[in-house]
Scaffold this active site. Structure first.
Site: not given
Length: 272
Positions: A119, A67, A75
């Protein structure tokens, strides 16, 4: 860093001018994208580009999801909802930047190593020493995140100001939606231009709320995070209370509440 609205998280005043430049007049020119030290950067191979701020990589024998630190890109649509504006453009931008499949990942000692989804949180260092994180913001393909600390926050905030002044990406005049505070929640992920009187306001330890309507749960609220307060003069809850203002910013959600985060005073102008 703040989560992405209701769907994906990482962890839990001057005269009005042309919107394409900014709400307020900030003056000066933004510095060029700065190089970052690459000592300690980890080489990796790109397995896939998930979207504009997430990639999967192989580091040695293990695979990791990465990330990008400090940036929030549009998104992809889910559950019947359309993708947010510029989702595809941000994803393609990352695909092209990493087309050769190699990447260098740099951790930040001020930031967490991983997010709530396990992440790893990293800068993606490009061959010229700049970061893909900052490039996305400067091109208006991603918004700066400032809720949790990281070393390049001020550079990223300035990159977003540069994108606003230049009208790039989400800050382009033809993409900015002039709406009411009541309509703003229906434009998640988009940059909106809203005008109204701040009828209630308060500053807590970590956040300031500027409400243009008493029913703040059904209307967007302008918020100033503690990490951004130093850029504003005085107490925002007093400076803007009972004043008619114009606000420019991206609509996001936090705990099902619509908000417009103000990182800089050039995003809000007093009109009276």
């Amino acid at each position: 860093m703040r989560g992405r609205g209701r769907r994906r998280g990482l962890r839990a005043p001057v005269a009005t001018v042309v919107v394409a430049v900014a709400i307020g007049c900030s003056g000066g020119s933004a510095p060029a994208t700065a190089d970052v030290p690459v000592d300690g950067a980890t080489p990796a191979r790109v397995v896939r580009v998930v979207d504009g701020d997430t990639i999967d990589v192989r580091i040695g024998a293990r695979e990791e999801s990465v990330r990008f630190l400090g940036v929030d890109t549009p998104e992809r649509g889910r559950d019947g909802k359309p993708s947010e504006p510029l989702y595809r453009e941000a994803t393609v931008f990352v695909e092209r930047a990493l087309a050769d499949g190699s990447v260098r990942l740099l951790a930040d000692p001020l930031a967490d190593d991983r997010d709530r989804y396990d992440r790893i949180l990293r800068y993606v260092v490009l061959p010229d020493g700049s970061t893909l994180n900052e490039a996305l913001i400067r091109e208006g393909l991603g918004a700066v995140l400032t809720e949790w600390p990281y070393g390049r926050m001020e550079a990223f905030v300035e990159a977003e100001r540069d994108a606003r002044r230049s009208g790039r990406g989400m800050w382009s005049p033809d993409r900015i939606r002039k709406v009411s505070w009541a309509d703003a929640p229906r434009h998640e992920g988009a940059v909106v231009d809203v005008t109204g009187t701040i009828v209630s306001s308060r500053c807590l330890k970590s956040i300031c709320f500027l409400n243009a309507h008493e029913d703040y749960r059904a209307h967007a609220t302008a918020v100033i995070l503690d990490s951004d307060r130093h850029r504003f003069d005085g107490d925002p809850s007093l400076v803007y209370r009972d004043r008619r203002v114009r606000v420019l910013g991206r609509v996001t959600y936090f705990r099902d509440r619509p908000q417009i985060v103000l990182h800089s005073p050039d995003q809000i102008a007093i009109l009276d």
